[in-house]
Design a protein around this motif. Structure first.
Motif, PDB file in Angstrom:
ATOM      1  N   THR A 137       0.718  -1.402  -0.184  1.00 17.37           N
ATOM      2  CA  THR A 137      -0.131  -0.043  -0.071  1.00 17.37           C
ATOM      3  C   THR A 137       0.868   1.240   0.181  1.00 17.37           C
ATOM      4  O   THR A 137       0.573   2.372  -0.715  1.00 17.37           O
ATOM      5  N   SER A 138       1.986   1.216   0.844  1.00 18.94           N
ATOM      6  CA  SER A 138       2.713   2.641   0.808  1.00 18.94           C
ATOM      7  C   SER A 138       3.541   2.549  -0.462  1.00 18.94           C
ATOM      8  O   SER A 138       3.536   3.765  -0.818  1.00 18.94           O
ATOM      9  N   LYS A 141       1.168   4.102  -2.826  1.00 17.29           N
ATOM     10  CA  LYS A 141       0.737   5.388  -2.424  1.00 17.29           C
ATOM     11  C   LYS A 141       2.085   6.214  -2.982  1.00 17.29           C
ATOM     12  O   LYS A 141       1.567   7.337  -3.399  1.00 17.29           O
ATOM     13  N   LYS A 142       3.255   5.845  -2.623  1.00 13.01           N
ATOM     14  CA  LYS A 142       4.335   6.652  -3.224  1.00 13.01           C
ATOM     15  C   LYS A 142       4.354   6.889  -4.637  1.00 13.01           C
ATOM     16  O   LYS A 142       4.433   7.822  -5.133  1.00 13.01           O
ATOM     17  N   ALA A 144       1.670   6.843  -6.713  1.00 14.46           N
ATOM     18  CA  ALA A 144       0.613   7.815  -6.879  1.00 14.46           C
ATOM     19  C   ALA A 144       1.104   9.042  -6.666  1.00 14.46           C
ATOM     20  O   ALA A 144       0.851   9.914  -7.588  1.00 14.46           O
ATOM     21  N   GLN A 145       2.039   9.210  -5.497  1.00 15.10           N
ATOM     22  CA  GLN A 145       2.322  10.749  -5.264  1.00 15.10           C
ATOM     23  C   GLN A 145       3.379  11.198  -6.350  1.00 15.10           C
ATOM     24  O   GLN A 145       3.115  12.239  -6.985  1.00 15.10           O
ATOM     25  N   GLU A 148       1.372  11.929  -9.674  1.00  9.38           N
ATOM     26  CA  GLU A 148       0.768  12.999  -9.428  1.00  9.38           C
ATOM     27  C   GLU A 148       1.708  14.238  -9.769  1.00  9.38           C
ATOM     28  O   GLU A 148       1.333  15.125 -10.374  1.00  9.38           O
TER      29      GLU A 148
END
Ligand code: ADP
Length: 489
Positions: A137-138, A141-142, A144-145, A148
């Motif tokens: 998950t992390s 998330k990273k 996705a960051q 972005e």
């Protein structure tokens, strides 16, 4: 081990089952299923930490029950109770990944130990799973960051570049548009997005760009002249699975430099022509002024040839200058196939001398062009002349003329030496001579003149060539362009 762990028992009623229940109750909570139905209900309603199933239960095979339960709860620790640990049963237990089995003789400690070890093992797997889920998950998330941040960076670049950029889908509908192109065409980005590009941009040069047939490399190019004198270079590039990218670069300054350079060449050429005329005049006077030796006559002949060579070079430059300056405005109805006949007649001597086979393929009733016939003759003389000049002895030259979408497409193909890729981008430049043709005489001005003439007639030209195979020159000229539509380049 926490006392809150619930052990679910699904055993045929017997003294052993009572023993097991009692042994476990000292450390765990227990729930007892009396039949398959209550087992399913308890599995749904409680959250057992471990399931202990008899080798047979409620008249069914315990291994089958294990298979079904593990399909629904794959991480549930599972023990089988059997009267006798038969090899077949143990094989099935391993096959299904069941935590283990219990078999008599059973001692209370042994029952609790086996359950406890299975739970420990399950907890370890649970911890590992939780850790993996957290790690994945992390990392997601990273990512996705990062994507972005990447998106924002691209957006900033897209919005800040000076060149105009517009992305269109396969139906030419605007998907993305940057501020530079909005400023150029006076558009509002929000209103433009989602609309077909030609419904909001009606500039004739831009419409012409979209009408152009695709080039081999998927690129289309057209200059856009704005009423305030600015000139843009617009390109359409195919983007696979997306559509098209329209890019616009302001080339007003480049055009101005080009104009100044042409003006300079024009002036210098003029100034050079007058003294050359007197040189020729005086050589003629020398010939008439008295008897000359053979040597003197030979020297005079060489002076005259050289002066004529320079004069024709200067004439070419002057012509190029006037075409580029837009001074060549003569336009009349012209039949291009008729002009080709004159060109071929003029080149007959060279065609025969080199035994070249010339084939022509002209669409019947080729539409007329609004053009300058003298200039179009120059175009065909140069391109067909080059095909013959650079062909080998007994080479093949084919010339085709066809009409398509209000345009005449001329193709001149030879099977001569071909043009190296590195030269192809430059052969239309003034004085550029390719590295392929060292033994042929020439000035490198022919194709520069041809290209200027073609562009002055709102046309385009390009070359496709493979070294060792030959070259094809393509010329596209619009049919009967109305004077109001002609945009001065
Ligand atoms: P010139 O023929 O005087 O060199 P051009 O401007 O007509 O000048 O042509 C520029 C260059 O393009 C030539 O020097 C040659 O390298 C190349 N070229 C033109 N036509 C052909 C052709 N049909 N086959 C091979 N090379 C060609």
């Amino acid at each position: 081990m926490s006392k809150t762990d619930l052990i679910l028992l699904a055993l045929e009623a017997s003294t052993t089952s009572k023993l097991m229940e009692r042994a476990l109750l000292a450390k765990y909570q227990t729930a007892v299923a009396n039949d398959i139905k209550s087992l399913n209900r308890l599995l749904q309603e409680t959250t057992p930490a471990l399931l202990l199933v008899g080798e047979t239960f409620d008249g069914r095979d315990g291994i089958r029950i294990a298979e079904e339960v593990l399909e629904r709860f794959p991480t549930l620790p599972f023990l089988i109770y059997t009267d006798k640990a038969k090899p077949e049963l143990i094989k099935n237990i391993f096959r299904l990944g069941i935590s283990g089995y219990l078999a008599p003789p059973l001692k209370t400690d042994e029952i609790v130990d086996t359950v406890e070890n299975s739970l420990k093992h399950a907890h370890r797997i649970g911890d590992w799973l939780r850790h993996e889920v957290k790690r994945t998950t992390s990392s997601l998330k990273k990512r996705a960051q990062i994507s972005e941040a990447e998106r924002l960076r691209l957006e900033t670049v897209f919005n800040s570049i000076n060149d105009g950029v517009m992305i269109l889908d396969e139906e030419n509908v605007i998907m993305l548009i940057n501020p530079a192109i909005c400023r150029t065409f006076g558009l509002n980005a929000k209103e433009a997005i989602g609309k077909p590009v030609l419904s909001i941009l009606t500039h004739p040069d831009l419409v012409a760009l979209f009408k152009q047939p695709h080039l081999q490399n998927g690129l289309r190019h057209h200059e856009i002249s704005f009423p305030d004198g600015r000139v843009g270079s617009a390109r359409l590039t195919s983007i696979p699975d997306v559509g098209l990218a329209l890019t616009m670069q302001d080339i007003t300054d480049l055009k101005e430099v080009d104009r100044i350079r042409s003006e300079f060449i024009h002036t210098v050429s003029h100034d050079l022509r007058s003294p050359l005329t007197s040189v020729i005049g005086y050589t003629e006077l020398i010939e008439r002024s008295g008897a000359l030796t053979d040597n003197q006559r030979e020297f005079l002949k060489r002076i005259q040839e050289s002066v004529q060579h320079i004069t024709s070079l200067i004439n070419d430059l002057l012509e190029l200058g006037s075409i580029e300056a837009g001074l060549d405005t003569r336009r009349e109805h012209v039949q291009l196939d008729g002009i080709l006949n004159y060109t071929l007649e003029m080149l007959q001597g060279q065609i025969k001398a080199k035994h070249i086979k010339v084939q022509t393929e002209i669409t019947p009733a080729l539409p007329a062009l609004r053009a300058n016939p003298v200039r179009l003759r120059q175009v065909l003389d140069n391109v067909v002349g080059n095909a013959i000049k650079y062909s080998y002895d007994k080479g093949d030259v084919s010339i085709s003329m066809r009409s398509e979408d209000q345009q005449i497409i001329v193709q001149v193909t030879d099977n001569g030496p071909g043009i190296p890729t590195k030269d192809q981008a430059h052969i239309f430049d003034k004085f550029y001579r390719g590295s392929n043709i060292s033994s042929h005489a020439g000035s490198g001005l022919g194709l520069a003149i041809v290209k200027s003439i073609v562009e002055a007639h709102q046309g385009r030209m390009w070359v496709e060539s493979v070294v060792g195979k030959g070259s094809s020159f393509f010329i596209i000229l619009p049919v009967l362009v109305e004077p109001t539509q002609v945009v001065k380049k």
